[in-house]
Design an enzyme around this catalytic site. Structure first.
Site, PDB file in Angstrom:
ATOM      1  N   ARG A  36       0.972  -0.963   0.286  1.00  0.00           N
ATOM      2  CA  ARG A  36      -0.102  -0.038   0.046  1.00  0.00           C
ATOM      3  C   ARG A  36       0.692   0.822   0.045  1.00  0.00           C
ATOM      4  O   ARG A  36       0.587   2.642  -0.288  1.00  0.00           O
ATOM      5  CB  ARG A  36      -0.706  -0.669   1.325  1.00  0.00           C
ATOM      6  CG  ARG A  36      -2.038  -0.803   1.312  1.00  0.00           C
ATOM      7  CD  ARG A  36      -2.794  -0.589   2.138  1.00  0.00           C
ATOM      8  NE  ARG A  36      -2.494  -1.941   3.329  1.00  0.00           N
ATOM      9  CZ  ARG A  36      -2.519  -1.517   4.310  1.00  0.00           C
ATOM     10  NH1 ARG A  36      -3.577  -0.895   4.841  1.00  0.00           N
ATOM     11  NH2 ARG A  36      -2.249  -2.763   5.381  1.00  0.00           N
TER      12      ARG A  36
ATOM     13  N   ASN B  11      34.152  45.826   2.956  1.00  0.00           N
ATOM     14  CA  ASN B  11      32.993  46.262   2.208  1.00  0.00           C
ATOM     15  C   ASN B  11      33.384  46.003   0.418  1.00  0.00           C
ATOM     16  O   ASN B  11      34.027  46.071   0.127  1.00  0.00           O
ATOM     17  CB  ASN B  11      33.118  47.586   2.520  1.00  0.00           C
ATOM     18  CG  ASN B  11      30.740  47.714   1.608  1.00  0.00           C
ATOM     19  OD1 ASN B  11      29.787  46.899   1.217  1.00  0.00           O
ATOM     20  ND2 ASN B  11      30.042  49.243   2.114  1.00  0.00           N
TER      21      ASN B  11
END
Ligand code: UD1
Ligand code: CA
Length: 452
Positions: A16, A374
């Site tokens: 199943r 940065n």
């Protein structure tokens, strides 16, 4: 202490499930169904025997546990027959504990209780009381003592009304079990050798069946299809979420939180909805995870903000860092304290130093970035030449202008500035401005093309 041997029945195909995988290999949380049962069994059994049938090779390979004694049941002739296959490997003076490969949520405390009871009385049985007992073997009692189990298909009307059912899980002195199994026959509605028939045999042998009744029906629930699998997954997740919240984790909605692995956390962490944790994840104190994040095998520090829709795997995130929204942090990324990784930034196998920022639309791979750097929008470390990966090093305080490509291997010196739009192919000196840019020109008599 008497030795305890685990016998796990796992021969069923699980039709199943509609799957190419044997039923016991279906996944619940981070493990196969059988894997859950095994981890319980290993905690109290000196050896574990797994009775397998359908898909045996696949089961053995997936489970990959050398301590298991694999016992083949070539034909499924019933639960009694299945258990009998393991008995030649088991000493008479031990306790046999019968478990099921498709009943994953069984608890250690319950098993300990069953084994203790079996040590005293020779045989103990785990049952549960269900509102709807259909399909299960019914527990027949007389003067409150268990007398027998009658299967649904063999039961009369009166017996079918009984709500106490057999879970199948039992503990029996192994010598007795061998004797009782040899007395089984298949004179029943299914023509099988029922393990359950040993109860009546034991009672006739003068034994008192020690009874353990669990109040938790999920603990003894078997999985036959994907609906039941999903139900048990939810139960598992709900229980885990409850435990985490009791330990102080804030969950906006425990029904929308999944942990498929282990999660450790400090105090005052908050997790918003639809977060999935996988593998081994730890959070420090006061860290927040916004909605829709997936975090796998990652160590996250204190006061970290993981913003929505971020995916993080195999990384270390330092204290006070901020990640996302929409960040992708890949294995061997080490994000430093107070660093910021913004939206649509991918970081792989790179170290980002303390206080550095990669805020928008970047790819950082195979890089070492110092402190207070940065990185402008759209910067790409070109780490791959089509054959090999190369390193990019960016030293402390550098400023990389937007839309720069850094062609690795390359080093950007301390406090260097790179002009926006540059393609950097050579090492860049400290403190100075470097850029590569074709001169801007304006064409005087140029006109836009017109449609013909
Ligand atoms: C069994 C019990 C029933 C109990 C129920 C709980 C028997 C006869 N009945 O019924 O009392 O209420 O479990 O779920 O034991 N298996 C094998 N080899 C076999 C037969 C079964 O490995 O030859 C395995 C199956 O894969 C399954 C488990 O044993 O995982 C139970 O077998 P199943 O046939 O499903 O028993 P039930 O009819 O559910
Ligand atoms: Ca069953």
């Amino acid at each position: 202490m008497t030795q305890v041997y685990g016998i796990i029945l796992a021969a069923g195909k699980g039709t199943r499930m509609n799957s190419t995988k044997p039923k016991v290999l279906q996944i619940l949380s981070d493990k196969t169904l059988l894997g859950h049962v095994l981890s319980q069994a290993h905690q109290l059994c000196s050896q574990v025997h797994v009775v397998y049938g359908f898909g045996g090779e696949q089961v053995k390979q997936t489970i990959n546990d050398n301590s298991i004694n694999w016992v083949e049941q070539t034909e499924q002739l019933g639960t009694g027959h299945a258990v009998a296959q393991a008995m030649p490997h088991i000493n008479d003076d031990s306790i046999s504990l019968v478990l099921y490969g498709d009943v994953p949520l069984i608890k250690q405390s319950t098993l300990n209780n069953l084994v203790t009871q079996a040590q005293k009385s020779g045989i103990s049985l785990l049952s549960v009381i269900l509102d709807n007992p259909t399909g299960y073997g019914r527990i027949i009692r007389d003067n409150n003592q268990i007398q027998a189990i009658v299967e649904q298909k063999d039961a009369d009307k009166e017996q079918l009304a009984i709500c106490e059912v057999n879970t199948g899980i039992m503990a029996v002195e192994s010598g007795l079990l061998k004797t009782y199994l040899s007395g089984l026959d298949s004179n029943n509605a299914q023509g099988e050798l029922y393990l359950t028939d040993i109860i009546e045999i034991a009672v006739n042998d003068g034994k008192t069946i020690a009874s353990v009744i669990t109040k938790n029906e999920f603990e003894v629930a078997g999985v036959n299809d994907k609906v039941q699998l999903a139900e048990l997954e939810r139960t598992f997740q709900k229980n885990q979420a409850t435990k985490f919240m009791q330990q102080g984790l804030g969950l906006k909605d425990p029904a929308r939180f999944d942990c498929r692995g282990t999660l450790n956390f400090g105090q005052d962490c908050e997790i918003d909805v639809n977060v999935v944790i996988e593998g081994d994840v730890s959070l420090g104190n006061n860290t927040t995870i916004a909605p829709n994040c997936v975090i796998r095998n990652t160590k996250v520090g204190d006061n970290v903000a993981i913003l929505p829709n971020s995916v993080i795997e195999g990384a270390i995130i330092g204290n006070d860092a901020s990640i996302g929204p929409f960040a992708r942090i890949r294995p061997q990324a080490n994000i430093g304290e107070n660093a910021k990784i913004g939206n649509f930034v991918e970081v792989k196998k790179s170290t980002i130093g303390k206080g550095s920022k990669v805020s928008h639309l970047s790819y950082i791979g195979d890089s070492t970035i110092g402190a207070k750097v940065n990185i402008g929008a759209g910067v790409i470390t070109c780490n791959y030449d089509g054959a090999n990966k190369h390193q990019t090093t960016i030293e402390d305080g550098a400023f990389i202008g937007s839309d720069t490509q850094l062609i690795a291997p390359v080093t950007i010196g301390k406090n260097a500035t790179i002009g926006a739009g540059s393609t950097i192919t050579k090492d860049v000196p400290e403190d100075q401005l470097s850029l590569s840019r074709s001169k801007q020109t304006t064409l005087k008599n140029w006109q836009r093309p017109t449609k013909k």
